[in-house]
Design an enzyme around this catalytic site. Structure first.
Site, PDB file in Angstrom:
ATOM      1  CE1 TYR A   1      -5.562  11.737 -10.660  1.00 59.54           C
ATOM      2  CE2 TYR A   1      -6.079  13.496 -12.206  1.00 59.54           C
ATOM      3  CZ  TYR A   1      -5.523  12.264 -11.940  1.00 59.54           C
ATOM      4  OH  TYR A   1      -4.916  11.553 -12.948  1.00 59.54           O
TER       5      TYR A   1
ATOM      6  CG  ASP B   1      -1.751   1.219   1.375  1.00 57.88           C
ATOM      7  OD1 ASP B   1      -1.610   2.153   0.550  1.00 57.88           O
ATOM      8  OD2 ASP B   1      -2.558   1.266   2.320  1.00 57.88           O
ATOM      9  CB  VAL B   2       2.132   3.550  -2.683  1.00 56.15           C
ATOM     10  CG1 VAL B   2       2.651   2.482  -3.623  1.00 56.15           C
ATOM     11  CG2 VAL B   2       0.833   4.161  -3.180  1.00 56.15           C
TER      12      VAL B   2
ATOM     13  CE  LYS C   1      -1.995  11.991 -10.755  1.00 57.45           C
ATOM     14  NZ  LYS C   1      -1.072  10.828 -10.826  1.00 57.45           N
TER      15      LYS C   1
HETATM   16  C1  BGC Z   1      -7.496  11.378 -15.579  1.00 58.27           C
HETATM   17  C2  BGC Z   1      -8.424  10.899 -16.660  1.00 58.27           C
HETATM   18  C3  BGC Z   1      -8.745  12.031 -17.605  1.00 58.27           C
HETATM   19  C4  BGC Z   1      -7.498  12.725 -18.084  1.00 58.27           C
HETATM   20  C5  BGC Z   1      -7.794  13.944 -18.926  1.00 58.27           C
HETATM   21  C6  BGC Z   1      -6.299  12.012 -16.218  1.00 58.27           C
HETATM   22  O1  BGC Z   1      -5.386  12.429 -15.262  1.00 58.27           O
HETATM   23  O2  BGC Z   1      -7.106  10.284 -14.760  1.00 58.27           O
HETATM   24  O3  BGC Z   1      -9.597  10.395 -16.083  1.00 58.27           O
HETATM   25  O4  BGC Z   1      -9.433  11.497 -18.731  1.00 58.27           O
HETATM   26  O5  BGC Z   1      -6.714  13.106 -16.993  1.00 58.27           O
HETATM   27  O6  BGC Z   1      -8.714  14.804 -18.311  1.00 58.27           O
END
Ligand code: BGC
Length: 260
Positions: free
Chosen positions: A158, A65-66, A162
């Site tokens: 997310y 599990d990272v 990132k």
């Molecule tokens: C996501 C995808 C998405 C893509 C472009 C990715 O980082 O995981 O679900 O289609 O970005 O939006």
């Protein structure tokens, strides 16, 4: 030109499906022995390991599990004992979480996305860099996303994770460069995997997506995996501290093809 990774040991997280699975297979196809990191149990990685073995490659499934530092430490110890020191780390494990406006998002779910996408990569990089800097060689490839640069309503955890992973990449690269170790990121655009099945199985959603991509199509996992193999190899010996976007032009903002 053939990418040669013979005698190298690679550890790939998120290797049980999608982009990570393709990366594990491609690195093995170039000659690397690959530790296939599986979240729940090693059975999850069976398909990846079978594909590698059937193609004549060498792979070892390992549970990890990272988002748990102790689990990462144990997996690295097992991988290095079985395969030898890690030459290539690919941090591909990632989740996007349930879509929710930030002020409605569940804080625990938000935290989990950051723990997997950012802390997970950090814990693995820590383990890898201790050995790599001592041996004065190695490469880390972090898989970010176009969403390290493009905001995405409903996915604040997310996008934040990132973007942070992108800056972690640059900082690790600066720290590791004096030791001859490279750290870089690959930012995929919309690659056809399970994570975005809701989009590619819906013609209206696909049509909308196409307007966001100058090349007007989704990418395939091969198009990321082979790029990662190039970047992990000596072909890219002068590339570090940067993100390579592989997104069909998504970050070229196609709406500006007209007007402005
Ligand atoms: C996501 C995808 C998405 C893509 C472009 C990715 O980082 O995981 O679900 O289609 O970005 O939006």
């Amino acid at each position: 030109m053939k990418i040669e990774l013979n005698g190298k040991v690679a550890l790939v997280t998120g290797a049980t499906s999608g982009i990570g699975q393709a990366i594990a297979q491609t690195l093995a196809g170039c000659g690397a022995s690959v530790a296939v990191i599986c979240l729940a149990d090693v059975e999850q990685g069976a398909a990846t390991v079978r594909a590698i073995t059937e193609a004549g490659g060498h792979a070892l499934p390992l549970r990890c599990d990272v988002s748990d530092a102790a689990s990462v430490q144990a997996a690295f110890a097992q991988a290095e004992q079985a395969l030898g020191p890690i030459d290539i780390l690919v941090n591909c494990a990632g989740i996007d979480g349930a879509a929710a406006l930030s002020w409605e998002a569940d804080a625990a779910a938000w935290r989990k996305v950051v723990e997997v996408n950012l802390f997970g990569a950090f814990y693995c990089a820590q383990q890898a860099l201790r050995g790599m800097t001592a041996r004065r060689s190695g490469v880390i490839v972090n898989i970010t996303s176009v969403h390290e640069a493009i905001a995405w309503t409903g996915y604040s955890a997310y996008t934040s994770s990132k973007a942070a992973l992108s800056m972690l990449t640059k900082t690790l690269a600066q720290e590791a460069a004096p030791f001859g170790v490279r750290v870089l990121a690959v930012a995929p655009g919309a690659i056809q995997t399970d994570i975005n099945k809701a989009v590619w199985s819906d013609p209206a959603a696909m049509a909308d997506l196409a307007t966001k991509i100058p090349l007007a199509r989704m990418g395939q996992t091969r198009e990321i995996a082979e790029l990662v193999a190039v970047l992990a190899s000596d072909v890219a010996s002068y590339v570090t501290g940067t993100t390579v976007f592989a997104d069909g032009g998504m970050t070229d903002y196609p709406n500006f093809a007209h007007g402005g």
